[in-house]
Every structure is written in structure tokens, then in C-alpha cells.
Design a protein around this motif. Structure first.
Motif, PDB file in Angstrom:
ATOM      1  N   SER A  83      19.381  76.999  69.298  1.00  0.00           N
ATOM      2  CA  SER A  83      19.432  75.548  69.046  1.00  0.00           C
ATOM      3  C   SER A  83      19.797  75.539  67.596  1.00  0.00           C
ATOM      4  N   LEU A  84      19.281  76.269  66.608  1.00  0.00           N
ATOM      5  CA  LEU A  84      19.720  76.020  65.122  1.00  0.00           C
ATOM      6  C   LEU A  84      20.943  76.413  64.835  1.00  0.00           C
ATOM      7  N   LEU A  85      21.363  77.412  65.711  1.00  0.00           N
ATOM      8  CA  LEU A  85      23.036  78.041  65.606  1.00  0.00           C
ATOM      9  C   LEU A  85      23.997  76.815  65.844  1.00  0.00           C
ATOM     10  N   ILE A  86      23.733  76.226  67.075  1.00  0.00           N
ATOM     11  CA  ILE A  86      24.346  75.147  67.712  1.00  0.00           C
ATOM     12  C   ILE A  86      24.532  73.878  66.539  1.00  0.00           C
ATOM     13  N   ARG A  87      23.403  73.712  66.154  1.00  0.00           N
ATOM     14  CA  ARG A  87      23.351  72.449  65.163  1.00  0.00           C
ATOM     15  C   ARG A  87      24.057  72.691  63.868  1.00  0.00           C
ATOM     16  N   LEU A  88      23.998  73.746  63.349  1.00  0.00           N
ATOM     17  CA  LEU A  88      24.702  74.243  62.041  1.00  0.00           C
ATOM     18  C   LEU A  88      26.253  74.271  62.642  1.00  0.00           C
ATOM     19  N   GLU A 132      31.365  71.346  61.864  1.00  0.00           N
ATOM     20  CA  GLU A 132      32.356  70.696  62.394  1.00  0.00           C
ATOM     21  C   GLU A 132      32.354  69.293  61.899  1.00  0.00           C
ATOM     22  N   ILE A 133      31.552  68.614  61.509  1.00  0.00           N
ATOM     23  CA  ILE A 133      31.423  67.233  61.124  1.00  0.00           C
ATOM     24  C   ILE A 133      31.837  67.298  59.841  1.00  0.00           C
ATOM     25  N   ILE A 134      31.558  68.217  58.618  1.00  0.00           N
ATOM     26  CA  ILE A 134      32.034  68.377  57.515  1.00  0.00           C
ATOM     27  C   ILE A 134      33.569  68.773  57.596  1.00  0.00           C
ATOM     28  N   THR A 135      34.103  69.721  58.318  1.00  0.00           N
ATOM     29  CA  THR A 135      35.569  69.873  58.374  1.00  0.00           C
ATOM     30  C   THR A 135      36.267  68.647  58.888  1.00  0.00           C
ATOM     31  N   VAL A 136      35.605  67.707  59.655  1.00  0.00           N
ATOM     32  CA  VAL A 136      36.667  66.645  59.859  1.00  0.00           C
ATOM     33  C   VAL A 136      36.726  65.702  58.738  1.00  0.00           C
ATOM     34  N   ILE A 148      23.807  66.243  55.978  1.00  0.00           N
ATOM     35  CA  ILE A 148      24.618  67.255  56.804  1.00  0.00           C
ATOM     36  C   ILE A 148      25.391  68.203  55.881  1.00  0.00           C
ATOM     37  N   LYS A 149      25.933  67.485  54.714  1.00  0.00           N
ATOM     38  CA  LYS A 149      26.624  68.669  53.815  1.00  0.00           C
ATOM     39  C   LYS A 149      25.664  69.478  53.257  1.00  0.00           C
ATOM     40  N   THR A 150      24.505  69.327  53.077  1.00  0.00           N
ATOM     41  CA  THR A 150      23.417  70.012  52.408  1.00  0.00           C
ATOM     42  C   THR A 150      22.601  70.826  53.203  1.00  0.00           C
ATOM     43  N   GLY A 151      22.990  70.873  54.602  1.00  0.00           N
ATOM     44  CA  GLY A 151      22.375  71.821  55.634  1.00  0.00           C
ATOM     45  C   GLY A 151      21.000  71.649  56.029  1.00  0.00           C
ATOM     46  N   LYS A 152      20.652  70.217  55.974  1.00  0.00           N
ATOM     47  CA  LYS A 152      19.305  69.861  56.307  1.00  0.00           C
ATOM     48  C   LYS A 152      19.162  69.796  58.022  1.00  0.00           C
ATOM     49  N   VAL A 153      19.343  70.904  58.526  1.00  0.00           N
ATOM     50  CA  VAL A 153      19.362  70.896  60.138  1.00  0.00           C
ATOM     51  C   VAL A 153      18.158  70.375  60.696  1.00  0.00           C
ATOM     52  N   ALA A 154      16.989  70.562  59.888  1.00  0.00           N
ATOM     53  CA  ALA A 154      15.786  70.020  60.665  1.00  0.00           C
ATOM     54  C   ALA A 154      16.022  68.550  61.028  1.00  0.00           C
ATOM     55  N   LEU A 155      16.552  67.822  60.312  1.00  0.00           N
ATOM     56  CA  LEU A 155      16.663  66.365  60.345  1.00  0.00           C
ATOM     57  C   LEU A 155      17.554  65.668  61.439  1.00  0.00           C
ATOM     58  N   PHE A 156      18.399  66.686  62.185  1.00  0.00           N
ATOM     59  CA  PHE A 156      19.254  66.445  63.313  1.00  0.00           C
ATOM     60  C   PHE A 156      19.058  67.120  64.561  1.00  0.00           C
ATOM     61  N   THR A 157      19.271  66.211  65.633  1.00  0.00           N
ATOM     62  CA  THR A 157      19.273  66.728  66.838  1.00  0.00           C
ATOM     63  C   THR A 157      20.566  67.230  67.659  1.00  0.00           C
ATOM     64  N   ILE A 158      20.803  68.062  68.312  1.00  0.00           N
ATOM     65  CA  ILE A 158      22.051  68.226  68.738  1.00  0.00           C
ATOM     66  C   ILE A 158      22.727  67.030  69.600  1.00  0.00           C
ATOM     67  N   ASP A 159      21.921  66.022  70.201  1.00  0.00           N
ATOM     68  CA  ASP A 159      22.455  64.927  70.671  1.00  0.00           C
ATOM     69  C   ASP A 159      23.270  63.936  69.541  1.00  0.00           C
ATOM     70  N   ILE A 160      22.526  63.890  68.414  1.00  0.00           N
ATOM     71  CA  ILE A 160      22.985  62.949  67.356  1.00  0.00           C
ATOM     72  C   ILE A 160      24.327  63.725  66.708  1.00  0.00           C
ATOM     73  N   VAL A 203      26.482  65.513  68.244  1.00  0.00           N
ATOM     74  CA  VAL A 203      27.562  65.381  69.441  1.00  0.00           C
ATOM     75  C   VAL A 203      27.934  64.044  69.331  1.00  0.00           C
ATOM     76  N   ASN A 204      27.100  63.104  69.279  1.00  0.00           N
ATOM     77  CA  ASN A 204      27.537  61.727  68.980  1.00  0.00           C
ATOM     78  C   ASN A 204      28.396  61.351  67.721  1.00  0.00           C
TER      79      ASN A 204
END
Length: 83
Positions: free
Chosen positions: A14-19, A24-28, A53-65, A67-68
Motif C-alpha cells: 500500500s505504501l509503495l502504491i501511494r508513493l 505520477e502526480i508530481i510528474t504531471v 505530495i511533493k514532500t512525500g507525506k504519504v501518511a496523509l493520503f489514501t490510494i483513493d484520494i 487516484v481521484n
């Protein structure tokens, strides 16, 4: 395997998927030359969320958010499950 992040036990996959989604968001954003403020406006979120997102605070985001967010950038996320 689980890792403790932000006071929660998180599955490594789950962590790797979110990262990967965050990357990808940063790339866009970079590919389009948008500022954090411009990207936030397009997503309807506060600029601080883009910074997180840019600073990698992965704990603040779900996969769902994440993806949306990518969907709002006209990106389609596909899933592949491996044995």
C-alpha cells in the motif's frame, strides 16, 4: 510486511502504491510547468496538499484520494495483481 507510519501500521505494498501515485502526480505537474498553486486550483484542493505530495507525506493520503487526483488530471490508473 507492515511498517508504522503516522501512528498506523501500513502494508508495504500500500505504501509503495501511494508513493508511485504521488510520483505520477508530481510528474504531471512538472511536465505541464504548473506551480503548486496552479495544480491545487485544477484539483480543487489547498496548495498545502500539493506541497504535502511533493514532500512525500504519504501518511496523509489514501490510494483513493491519489487516484481521484490523477483522474482530475485526465490520467487513468490501472491495476495489475501478481502472484
Amino acid at each position: 510486511m507492515k511498517k508504522r507510519i503516522g501512528g498506523k501500521n501500513v502494508n508495504r505494498d500500500s505504501l509503495l502504491i501511494r508513493l508511485e501515485l504521488m510520483h505520477e502526480i508530481i510528474t504531471v505537474i512538472q511536465d505541464n510547468g504548473w506551480t503548486q498553486a496552479e495544480a491545487a486550483k485544477r484539483l480543487g484542493v489547498a496548495q498545502a496538499r500539493i506541497s504535502e505530495i511533493k514532500t512525500g507525506k504519504v501518511a496523509l493520503f489514501t490510494i483513493d484520494i491519489l487516484v481521484n487526483m490523477l483522474a482530475a488530471f485526465n490520467r487513468r490508473v490501472t491495476l495489475k495483481v501478481k502472484k
